[in-house]
Design an enzyme around this catalytic site. Structure first.
Site, short mmCIF file in Angstrom:
data_model
loop_
_atom_site.label_atom_id
_atom_site.label_comp_id
_atom_site.label_asym_id
_atom_site.label_seq_id
_atom_site.Cartn_x
_atom_site.Cartn_y
_atom_site.Cartn_z
CG ASP A 11 39.22 54.95 44.54
OD1 ASP A 11 40.12 55.49 43.86
OD2 ASP A 11 39.43 53.98 45.31
CG ASP A 16 41.84 58.16 43.31
OD1 ASP A 16 41.47 57.39 42.42
OD2 ASP A 16 42.26 57.77 44.42
CG ASN A 38 41.24 55.13 47.81
OD1 ASN A 38 41.86 54.09 48.04
ND2 ASN A 38 41.60 55.98 46.86
CB THR A 121 42.74 56.23 39.28
OG1 THR A 121 41.65 57.08 39.65
CG2 THR A 121 43.38 56.73 38.01
CG PHE A 161 42.76 49.30 47.57
CD1 PHE A 161 42.17 48.75 48.70
CD2 PHE A 161 42.05 50.24 46.83
CE1 PHE A 161 40.90 49.14 49.10
CE2 PHE A 161 40.78 50.63 47.23
CZ PHE A 161 40.20 50.09 48.37
CG ASN A 162 42.80 50.77 42.52
OD1 ASN A 162 42.24 51.18 43.54
ND2 ASN A 162 43.58 51.55 41.78
CG HIS A 236 49.62 54.36 43.96
ND1 HIS A 236 50.53 53.33 44.02
CD2 HIS A 236 49.31 54.64 45.25
CE1 HIS A 236 50.74 52.99 45.28
NE2 HIS A 236 50.02 53.78 46.05
CG ASP A 237 45.15 56.65 41.64
OD1 ASP A 237 45.54 55.49 41.41
OD2 ASP A 237 44.31 56.93 42.51
C1 BDR Z 1 45.61 52.41 44.70
O1 BDR Z 1 44.75 52.22 45.82
C2 BDR Z 1 44.34 53.45 46.35
O2 BDR Z 1 44.63 53.52 47.71
C3 BDR Z 1 45.04 54.54 45.57
O3 BDR Z 1 44.16 55.61 45.32
C4 BDR Z 1 45.47 53.86 44.29
O4 BDR Z 1 44.50 53.98 43.28
C5 BDR Z 1 47.02 51.98 45.06
O5 BDR Z 1 47.03 50.65 45.45
CA CA Z 2 42.60 55.43 43.49
#
Ligand code: BDR
Ligand code: CA
Length: 308
Positions: A11, A16, A38, A121, A161-162, A236-237
């Site tokens: 996303d 990402d 996102n 991701t 979040f994901n 993160h991703d």
């Molecule tokens: C995740 O949430 C999104 O904001 C980032 O792309 C990542 O995948 C981190 O919590």
């Molecule tokens: Ca992401």
């Protein structure tokens, strides 16, 4: 080591975008699928097409789910901007997505190859829909390496979040019985885009490097502004990709992880069973607990430098 074959389900999203760059450099990237997360699906798909052009890739891009299975769609403009990739002057993509059936693309690609890793991701909506559409997927995929969850949250005190964005989909994935690798916040918060690290990207030549340096600056800017104290954005991703393509950079432990879908304070939480009791559920997940952050950053830099 042979390059793992992957489908990246994302996303984009600043991190990402970095995952796409790293996947192009270190994996056999069979395709990119997109999901609303996102930003809206329209934005995340557009952004994936931009990255495909910047990298000179011919991988197909397929748009997927615009909204979670049950929850209302919610985006992360405070972190990534309204477009999902605010902060850089992005070239218009030369072409749009190759299709709007990410789930069909995932199923067909996995059936064709039999050794594909799915690397989500973003919210896990497309992956859950693929598992539901094709129960035989379990016989074909190598596994799922995802970015999500953790023993603490970022969207709520308990939820990342994901997972928070589509807990029902995440629960289906964690209950699927497939090999799982989870790169959650515990490890991604040790992989920061610090000013020094961003400088190493700024020093590179080429259009992609310029765009990524701008993206890193924006992304770290939102993290620094929104936290009491943090030295840069957690990237993160790409860790979900690198956990497969550069496994020597990581430490993992086997754990049972379940997704809370109901709690008032805990919806979207990944419940990691850390007990040492003999009588506990069998592990269902490789939990990534540590990364050699300098070495992983070097892979990111190399991937950017190697791109046209
Ligand atoms: C995740 O949430 C999104 O904001 C980032 O792309 C990542 O995948 C981190 O919590
Ligand atoms: Ca992401």
């Amino acid at each position: 080591m042979p390059r793992p074959r992957i489908v990246l389900d994302c996303d984009p999203g600043h991190d990402d975008a970095v995952a796409i760059v790293v996947a192009a450099h270190t994996t056999e990237l069979l395709g990119i699928t997109t999901v609303g997360g996102n930003a809206s699906l329209e934005h995340t798909t557009y952004n994936a097409c931009v990255l495909r052009d910047l990298l000179g890739l011919d991988a197909e891009v397929h748009a997927g789910a615009a909204r979670p299975l049950v929850a209302a769609p919610q985006h992360a403009a405070a972190v990534h901007g309204e477009s999902g990739l605010d902060g850089a002057d992005l070239p218009e993509p030369s072409r749009g997505p190759d299709g709007a059936d990410a789930v069909g693309f995932i199923v067909e690609t996995c059936r064709r190859h039999d050794d594909v890793w799915l690397v989500p991701t973003g919210p896990l909506t497309n992956i859950a829909l693929a598992l539901r559409a094709a129960p035989d997927l379990a016989d074909h995929v190598a596994g799922i390496s995802l970015m999500g969850g953790g023993t603490f949250g970022n969207r709520t005190p308990t939820a990342e979040f994901n997972i928070w964005a589509d807990p029902e989909a995440a629960a289906m994935v964690f209950d699927s019985g497939l090999p799982l690798v989870m790169s959650g916040l515990d490890v991604t918060h040790t992989f920061l885009a610090t000013p020094d690290r961003i400088d190493t990207v700024t020093a590179l030549e080429g259009r992609l490097a310029g765009v990524l340096a701008d993206l890193f600056r924006f992304f770290s800017g939102t993290y620094v502004a929104r936290h009491d104290r943090i030295d840069g954005a957690p990237v993160h991703d790409p860790l979900a990709v690198l956990a497969l393509s550069r496994p020597e950079l990581f430490e993992r432990v086997r754990r049972h992880v379940a997704v809370e879908t109901r709690g008032e304070l805990t919806r979207g939480m990944t419940v990691v069973d850390q007990r040492t009791l003999v009588d506990r559920p069998a592990p269902n997940c490789d939990l990534v607990v540590a990364v050699d952050a300098d070495a992983a950053w070097q892979v990111v830099v190399d991937a950017i430098a190697a791109s046209p």
